[in-house]
Design an enzyme around this catalytic site. Structure first.
Site, PDB file in Angstrom:
ATOM      1  N   TYR A  14      23.330 -11.424 -27.130  1.00 23.61           N
ATOM      2  CA  TYR A  14      22.617 -10.649 -26.120  1.00 23.61           C
ATOM      3  C   TYR A  14      23.283 -10.579 -24.746  1.00 23.61           C
ATOM      4  O   TYR A  14      23.356  -9.508 -24.152  1.00 23.61           O
ATOM      5  CB  TYR A  14      21.190 -11.192 -25.973  1.00 23.61           C
ATOM      6  CG  TYR A  14      20.427 -11.232 -27.280  1.00 23.61           C
ATOM      7  CD1 TYR A  14      20.463 -10.145 -28.160  1.00 23.61           C
ATOM      8  CD2 TYR A  14      19.688 -12.342 -27.652  1.00 23.61           C
ATOM      9  CE1 TYR A  14      19.782 -10.169 -29.367  1.00 23.61           C
ATOM     10  CE2 TYR A  14      19.004 -12.378 -28.859  1.00 23.61           C
ATOM     11  CZ  TYR A  14      19.050 -11.299 -29.714  1.00 23.61           C
ATOM     12  OH  TYR A  14      18.382 -11.331 -30.905  1.00 23.61           O
ATOM     13  N   ASP A  80      28.584 -37.829 -15.144  1.00 27.36           N
ATOM     14  CA  ASP A  80      29.451 -36.655 -15.107  1.00 27.36           C
ATOM     15  C   ASP A  80      30.123 -36.449 -13.753  1.00 27.36           C
ATOM     16  O   ASP A  80      31.319 -36.136 -13.683  1.00 27.36           O
ATOM     17  CB  ASP A  80      28.685 -35.404 -15.537  1.00 27.36           C
ATOM     18  CG  ASP A  80      27.448 -35.119 -14.699  1.00 27.36           C
ATOM     19  OD1 ASP A  80      27.039 -35.997 -13.907  1.00 27.36           O
ATOM     20  OD2 ASP A  80      26.865 -34.026 -14.860  1.00 27.36           O
ATOM     21  N   HIS A 152      -5.603   5.239 -21.882  1.00 25.31           N
ATOM     22  CA  HIS A 152      -6.135   4.514 -23.042  1.00 25.31           C
ATOM     23  C   HIS A 152      -5.447   4.942 -24.340  1.00 25.31           C
ATOM     24  O   HIS A 152      -5.985   4.754 -25.427  1.00 25.31           O
ATOM     25  CB  HIS A 152      -7.652   4.698 -23.181  1.00 25.31           C
ATOM     26  CG  HIS A 152      -8.384   4.639 -21.882  1.00 25.31           C
ATOM     27  ND1 HIS A 152      -8.727   3.451 -21.275  1.00 25.31           N
ATOM     28  CD2 HIS A 152      -8.807   5.624 -21.044  1.00 25.31           C
ATOM     29  CE1 HIS A 152      -9.354   3.707 -20.132  1.00 25.31           C
ATOM     30  NE2 HIS A 152      -9.396   5.018 -19.971  1.00 25.31           N
ATOM     31  N   GLN A 234      16.402 -35.796  -2.116  1.00 25.78           N
ATOM     32  CA  GLN A 234      17.758 -35.845  -2.649  1.00 25.78           C
ATOM     33  C   GLN A 234      18.208 -34.468  -3.139  1.00 25.78           C
ATOM     34  O   GLN A 234      19.382 -34.140  -3.107  1.00 25.78           O
ATOM     35  CB  GLN A 234      17.830 -36.852  -3.807  1.00 25.78           C
ATOM     36  CG  GLN A 234      19.241 -37.118  -4.288  1.00 25.78           C
ATOM     37  CD  GLN A 234      19.280 -38.161  -5.385  1.00 25.78           C
ATOM     38  OE1 GLN A 234      19.400 -37.817  -6.556  1.00 25.78           O
ATOM     39  NE2 GLN A 234      19.177 -39.419  -5.006  1.00 25.78           N
ATOM     40  N   SER A 282      16.287   0.598 -41.845  1.00 21.01           N
ATOM     41  CA  SER A 282      15.498  -0.258 -42.723  1.00 21.01           C
ATOM     42  C   SER A 282      16.277  -0.521 -43.997  1.00 21.01           C
ATOM     43  O   SER A 282      16.936   0.370 -44.535  1.00 21.01           O
ATOM     44  CB  SER A 282      14.153   0.403 -43.059  1.00 21.01           C
ATOM     45  OG  SER A 282      13.501  -0.274 -44.126  1.00 21.01           O
ATOM     46  N   ARG A 331      18.687 -27.294 -17.161  1.00 21.95           N
ATOM     47  CA  ARG A 331      19.883 -26.932 -17.920  1.00 21.95           C
ATOM     48  C   ARG A 331      19.581 -25.854 -18.962  1.00 21.95           C
ATOM     49  O   ARG A 331      20.464 -25.107 -19.374  1.00 21.95           O
ATOM     50  CB  ARG A 331      20.460 -28.164 -18.627  1.00 21.95           C
ATOM     51  CG  ARG A 331      21.151 -29.151 -17.720  1.00 21.95           C
ATOM     52  CD  ARG A 331      21.515 -30.405 -18.503  1.00 21.95           C
ATOM     53  NE  ARG A 331      21.963 -31.476 -17.632  1.00 21.95           N
ATOM     54  CZ  ARG A 331      23.239 -31.756 -17.372  1.00 21.95           C
ATOM     55  NH1 ARG A 331      24.187 -31.007 -17.903  1.00 21.95           N
ATOM     56  NH2 ARG A 331      23.558 -32.756 -16.585  1.00 21.95           N
TER      57      ARG A 331
END
Length: 477
Positions: A14, A80, A152, A234, A282, A331
């Protein structure tokens, strides 16, 4: 492509490569190094014992990241940021001792999050502007084509195909306003220390308050931002993530509404999304032309709208100056929200660019209902011919019910005009009545409204964003 482990459809099917790179590890770690350079430069300029030679060494290795060293170090220390500080120091032995000086992990982590989200928001803006531009072309082309309007999902007074497109555009314009606002208010965290008090800098700069006040503005300028958030714990407030995802959810809601309308119109055979020569609709029904792209827009849009709950709940449940229960959620929720909206906008651009309109089907549906909608005009013509307004109103009501029964119960064509022509109370011939069946007589100011909306609202926006225009969307599957 890996076939033996889960791979996100957002990246495989995507989202564009451009959006994927914004949220890639390489983008993140390169931004970390830019932030360490900005911090070191700022500290040098404010008087700390940092040499230009050290700065130059850091800049020389800003982009050639030694990932193997960082990964091996992280296996050992399980951190990390410190792993990448170490890896950078291996490449920059002269600057090793001043990398990350006075900072905490959130200096690189949170500032990078803001930088990445801001860049991603700008890409979303570019794609949203192009979707609006394509819709503007479509609205302008079909501004006068009468079509049956629905309330409607029941036949209502006619509008035009172009006027309906302005309704889609207006919702995207509202999203663009929100998007512009959020982009304009994005600020860096800056360098606030472990609980946001800048205590480490108080130590580094021997309590010099005026000098410390200069740190955040200087870092912000070096990183291309106007300012930093004035106070923080922090981390930057997770409320920021909520604002960002809410904007994406708003775009998703507009895209979903647009895609629903296209799906319904395709069912009516009035408007159709692009269908490629070799596309299969289809596996069982070879004749089918399913609105696959519009269905995918709806599907991904629902994901983004629900995803907006993640940062809201995360923001609400942060404790005091910070907890780490935000990290795993961020993440996932932030990148996936952006990757999904990126795919949605590419699909919208592709669908609008290739929309097929079938005027003959539109006219057929409109004329089948038009006699009911023309009754007020017919009644006025009959009054002019000498009839009594109240009596004619009751008679038209009765004849309308009879015609509706013919259509619904017997499956025949609408014969209201024939019934009226046969009723001496109206003193109107069938020829007279058919003259009143010109669809454009019943679309009100639709075409004028399209012109005004484009001239006063859309065109000025497109002019101000003309540097973003001209993109096309590639759909992977």
């Amino acid at each position: 492509m890996s076939t033996d482990r889960y791979v996100s459809p957002l990246s495989e099917r995507y989202a564009s490569r451009e959006m994927q790179y914004i949220f890639s590890p390489d983008k993140k770690f390169r931004t970390w190094r830019r932030l360490w350079i900005a911090l070191a430069e700022t500290e040098k300029e404010l008087g700390l014992n940092i040499t230009q030679e050290q700065i130059d060494e850091l800049k020389a290795h800003a982009d050639d990241i030694n990932y193997d060293v960082a990964k091996e170090r992280e296996r050992l220390v399980r951190h990390d940021v410190m792993s990448h500080v170490y890896a950078y120091g291996v490449q920059c032995p002269k600057a090793k001792g001043i990398i990350h000086l006075g900072a905490t992990s959130c200096y690189v982590g949170d500032n990078t999050d803001i930088i990445v989200m801001t860049e991603a928001l700008k890409l979303v803006r570019k794609k949203l502007v192009n979707v609006i531009a394509e819709l503007a072309k479509f609205a302008r082309e079909y501004k006068e084509l009468p079509t049956l309007a629905f309330t409607h999902f029941q036949p209502a007074q006619p509008t035009t195909v172009g006027k309906r497109a302005t309704l889609w555009m207006q919702e995207f314009m509202l999203d663009l306003e929100d998007l512009e606002y959020v982009i304009s208010t994005m600020k860096l965290l800056g360098s606030k220390g472990t609980t946001g008090t800048q205590a480490s800098f108080l130590e580094l700069f021997d309590g010099d308050q005026e000098t410390i006040d200069k740190i955040d503005p200087m870092i912000a300028e070096k990183m291309g931002f106007k300012e930093c958030y004035p106070v923080s714990g922090q981390t930057y407030s997770r409320k920021v993530d909520t604002r960002v995802l809410n904007v994406l959810a708003g775009i998703a809601a507009s895209a979903h509404k647009f895609s629903n309308d296209i799906r319904l119109l395709q069912h009516l055979k009035e408007v159709e999304e692009p269908f490629e020569k070799n596309q299969i609709g289809s596996s069982a029904m070879a004749y089918k032309r399913n609105p696959m792209r519009s269905e995918r827009i709806a599907s991904l849009s629902r994901y983004v709208m629900v995803d907006a709950l993640n940062p809201a709940i995360t923001s609400a449940t942060q404790w005091f100056e910070r907890t780490l229960d935000d990290s795993a959620n961020k993440r996932l929720s932030i990148p996936e929200g952006f990757l999904a909206i990126d795919g949605i906008l590419d699909l919208c651009l592709n669908v609008v660019d290739g929309l097929v309109v079938y005027p003959k089907v539109i006219e057929k549906h409109l004329r089948a209902e038009l006699p009911f909608m023309a009754t007020e005009n017919i009644m006025m013509d009959a009054v002019k011919a000498g009839g009594d307004r109240q009596e004619l109103h009751e008679r038209i009501r009765e004849l309308s019910m009879e015609a509706a029964k013919t259509v619904k119960a017997e499956g025949k064509d609408n014969n209201l005009l024939e019934l009226i022509a046969a009723d001496p109370a109206f003193n109107l011939s069938l020829e007279d009545l058919e003259k009143s069946m010109e669809p454009s007589r019943y679309t009100g100011r639709a075409a004028v409204q399209v012109d005004a909306f484009l001239k006063n609202v859309v065109d000025p926006m497109l002019e101000s964003h003309k540097d973003l225009l001209g993109m096309t969307a590639e759909i992977n599957v």
